[in-house]
Design a protein around this motif. Structure first.
Motif, PDB file in Angstrom:
ATOM      1  N   PHE A  14      57.301  72.773 -19.222  1.00  0.00           N
ATOM      2  CA  PHE A  14      57.145  71.676 -18.269  1.00  0.00           C
ATOM      3  C   PHE A  14      57.795  71.944 -16.915  1.00  0.00           C
ATOM      4  O   PHE A  14      57.601  71.173 -15.970  1.00  0.00           O
ATOM      5  CB  PHE A  14      57.728  70.390 -18.868  1.00  0.00           C
ATOM      6  CG  PHE A  14      56.930  69.863 -20.024  1.00  0.00           C
ATOM      7  CD1 PHE A  14      55.937  68.916 -19.822  1.00  0.00           C
ATOM      8  CD2 PHE A  14      57.153  70.326 -21.318  1.00  0.00           C
ATOM      9  CE1 PHE A  14      55.187  68.427 -20.893  1.00  0.00           C
ATOM     10  CE2 PHE A  14      56.418  69.849 -22.386  1.00  0.00           C
ATOM     11  CZ  PHE A  14      55.429  68.905 -22.176  1.00  0.00           C
ATOM     12  N   VAL A  17      55.196  72.512 -14.150  1.00  0.00           N
ATOM     13  CA  VAL A  17      54.311  71.352 -14.002  1.00  0.00           C
ATOM     14  C   VAL A  17      55.001  70.219 -13.256  1.00  0.00           C
ATOM     15  O   VAL A  17      54.440  69.620 -12.327  1.00  0.00           O
ATOM     16  CB  VAL A  17      53.826  70.866 -15.378  1.00  0.00           C
ATOM     17  CG1 VAL A  17      53.000  69.591 -15.246  1.00  0.00           C
ATOM     18  CG2 VAL A  17      53.008  71.953 -16.057  1.00  0.00           C
ATOM     19  N   GLN A  20      55.857  70.805  -9.179  1.00  0.00           N
ATOM     20  CA  GLN A  20      54.799  71.133  -8.229  1.00  0.00           C
ATOM     21  C   GLN A  20      53.971  69.905  -7.863  1.00  0.00           C
ATOM     22  O   GLN A  20      53.913  68.934  -8.604  1.00  0.00           O
ATOM     23  CB  GLN A  20      53.855  72.189  -8.836  1.00  0.00           C
ATOM     24  CG  GLN A  20      54.515  73.494  -9.233  1.00  0.00           C
ATOM     25  CD  GLN A  20      54.979  74.305  -8.052  1.00  0.00           C
ATOM     26  OE1 GLN A  20      54.397  74.240  -6.966  1.00  0.00           O
ATOM     27  NE2 GLN A  20      56.053  75.073  -8.229  1.00  0.00           N
ATOM     28  N   SER A  21      53.351  69.968  -6.715  1.00  0.00           N
ATOM     29  CA  SER A  21      52.304  69.043  -6.291  1.00  0.00           C
ATOM     30  C   SER A  21      52.717  67.565  -6.419  1.00  0.00           C
ATOM     31  O   SER A  21      53.852  67.196  -6.128  1.00  0.00           O
ATOM     32  CB  SER A  21      51.036  69.329  -7.102  1.00  0.00           C
ATOM     33  OG  SER A  21      49.934  68.608  -6.603  1.00  0.00           O
ATOM     34  N   GLN A  24      55.822  66.494  -8.561  1.00  0.00           N
ATOM     35  CA  GLN A  24      57.102  66.721  -7.896  1.00  0.00           C
ATOM     36  C   GLN A  24      57.343  65.673  -6.806  1.00  0.00           C
ATOM     37  O   GLN A  24      58.437  65.111  -6.697  1.00  0.00           O
ATOM     38  CB  GLN A  24      57.138  68.111  -7.273  1.00  0.00           C
ATOM     39  CG  GLN A  24      58.445  68.413  -6.534  1.00  0.00           C
ATOM     40  CD  GLN A  24      58.389  69.726  -5.771  1.00  0.00           C
ATOM     41  OE1 GLN A  24      57.333  70.154  -5.337  1.00  0.00           O
ATOM     42  NE2 GLN A  24      59.536  70.363  -5.614  1.00  0.00           N
ATOM     43  N   GLU A 144      51.946  69.834 -26.033  1.00  0.00           N
ATOM     44  CA  GLU A 144      52.464  69.945 -24.660  1.00  0.00           C
ATOM     45  C   GLU A 144      51.374  69.820 -23.601  1.00  0.00           C
ATOM     46  O   GLU A 144      51.526  69.085 -22.620  1.00  0.00           O
ATOM     47  CB  GLU A 144      53.218  71.277 -24.489  1.00  0.00           C
ATOM     48  CG  GLU A 144      54.596  71.305 -25.116  1.00  0.00           C
ATOM     49  CD  GLU A 144      54.571  71.517 -26.618  1.00  0.00           C
ATOM     50  OE1 GLU A 144      55.619  71.351 -27.261  1.00  0.00           O
ATOM     51  OE2 GLU A 144      53.484  71.850 -27.163  1.00  0.00           O
ATOM     52  N   LEU A 145      50.281  70.554 -23.778  1.00  0.00           N
ATOM     53  CA  LEU A 145      49.219  70.508 -22.768  1.00  0.00           C
ATOM     54  C   LEU A 145      48.601  69.112 -22.692  1.00  0.00           C
ATOM     55  O   LEU A 145      48.287  68.625 -21.598  1.00  0.00           O
ATOM     56  CB  LEU A 145      48.145  71.551 -23.081  1.00  0.00           C
ATOM     57  CG  LEU A 145      48.599  73.004 -22.975  1.00  0.00           C
ATOM     58  CD1 LEU A 145      47.473  73.944 -23.387  1.00  0.00           C
ATOM     59  CD2 LEU A 145      49.068  73.334 -21.562  1.00  0.00           C
ATOM     60  N   MET A 148      50.931  66.901 -20.733  1.00  0.00           N
ATOM     61  CA  MET A 148      50.847  67.178 -19.294  1.00  0.00           C
ATOM     62  C   MET A 148      49.644  66.479 -18.670  1.00  0.00           C
ATOM     63  O   MET A 148      49.735  65.912 -17.570  1.00  0.00           O
ATOM     64  CB  MET A 148      50.745  68.685 -19.055  1.00  0.00           C
ATOM     65  CG  MET A 148      51.988  69.460 -19.431  1.00  0.00           C
ATOM     66  SD  MET A 148      51.695  71.247 -19.267  1.00  0.00           S
ATOM     67  CE  MET A 148      53.146  71.897 -20.114  1.00  0.00           C
ATOM     68  N   ASP A 152      50.155  63.540 -15.868  1.00  0.00           N
ATOM     69  CA  ASP A 152      49.577  63.708 -14.527  1.00  0.00           C
ATOM     70  C   ASP A 152      48.675  62.538 -14.170  1.00  0.00           C
ATOM     71  O   ASP A 152      48.737  61.982 -13.067  1.00  0.00           O
ATOM     72  CB  ASP A 152      48.791  65.020 -14.473  1.00  0.00           C
ATOM     73  CG  ASP A 152      48.213  65.292 -13.097  1.00  0.00           C
ATOM     74  OD1 ASP A 152      47.127  64.754 -12.790  1.00  0.00           O
ATOM     75  OD2 ASP A 152      48.841  66.024 -12.315  1.00  0.00           O
TER      76      ASP A 152
END
Length: 247
Positions: A14, A17, A20-21, A24, A144-145, A148, A152
């Motif tokens: 993580f 992930v 970023q962007s 974050q 996990e994926l 995410m 998001d």
């Protein structure tokens, strides 16, 4: 501020992930606080094992209840929220969609449980979890994926996260329809031209074009979305016009 806790055996997944962007930026704006926890730290045995063989035999290993129960209890104690959603990423869960994202975005505290191995001890589902979510009809090596993806889609809906607060309101699925096409400069790229209406400056006609194109795209790509959607009289008129074009 929303608080998001993630229980995982692979917390390093993580790092990139959340750093970023938009995710974050959301943290920098104090819209959300992330906390990634290795639930192996809560194991009550000297080997820190979190899984065991299934009763009754069979292939694979099953996550034991104790580490998850204790980790979730601790995380709940460390928050002021009275209504924590504990989310299990699982192929058996409800199919995730934009409506669920909007529902979760209204919560103050989310805990995501990311499992591995063959599955979870059923008592985790029955006594800890409030929501089970699947991001599709396929199986991943771990949760996990999936976590995410859900995080998001939820965080981008929080107030002040996106630069334009109206950005997400017309996203695909937010209105029930797929989103209309977008264009930018140049108006003529190698002979491929932007529709004249978008260059007209007539905002009323532009909005009508976008609504009609959203209906067209939905009809051609996801007609199932129209089955249970209540259309306005104007939308119904546009839809019939679009259908005539393909007869």
């Amino acid at each position: 501020m929303m608080k998001i806790d993630v229980l995982t055996l692979f917390p390093e997944m993580f790092t990139g992930v959340f750093g970023q962007s938009i995710l974050q930026k959301a943290a920098e704006k104090s819209a959300v606080q992330y906390n990634v926890v290795n639930f192996r730290d809560y194991a009550d045995n000297k080997h820190n094992s979190v899984d065991d063989y299934p009763y009754g035999g069979g292939a694979g290993m099953v996550l034991k209840p104790q580490p998850i129960f204790d980790a979730v209890a601790t995380l709940k104690e460390n928050t002021d929220s009275k209504n924590t959603k504990v989310i299990l990423l699982c192929p058996q869960g409800e199919r995730y969609d934009q409506r669920k994202a909007e529902e979760l975005a209204r919560e103050d505290h989310l805990i995501f449980i990311c499992g591995h191995y063959e599955g979870y001890d059923e008592r985790i589902r029955e006594h800890v979890v409030t929501d089970e979510i699947s991001i599709g009809d396929y199986v991943l090596t771990g949760g996990e994926l999936g976590a995410m993806v859900v995080i998001d889609s939820v965080v981008r809906l929080l107030p002040e996260v996106l630069g334009n607060q109206e950005s997400h309101m017309k996203d695909s699925f937010s209105t029930g329809l797929l989103e209309h096409p977008h264009y930018t400069r140049p108006a003529d790229f190698r002979g491929m031209k932007v529709p004249d209406i978008l260059l007209s400056g007539n905002h009323k006609l532009i909005e009508e074009w976008r609504n009609k194109e959203a209906l067209r795209r939905t009809l051609l790509r996801r007609p199932d979305l129209l089955d249970n959607m209540e259309l306005t009289a104007e939308q119904e008129k546009w839809l019939q016009e679009v259908k005539k074009e393909y007869k």
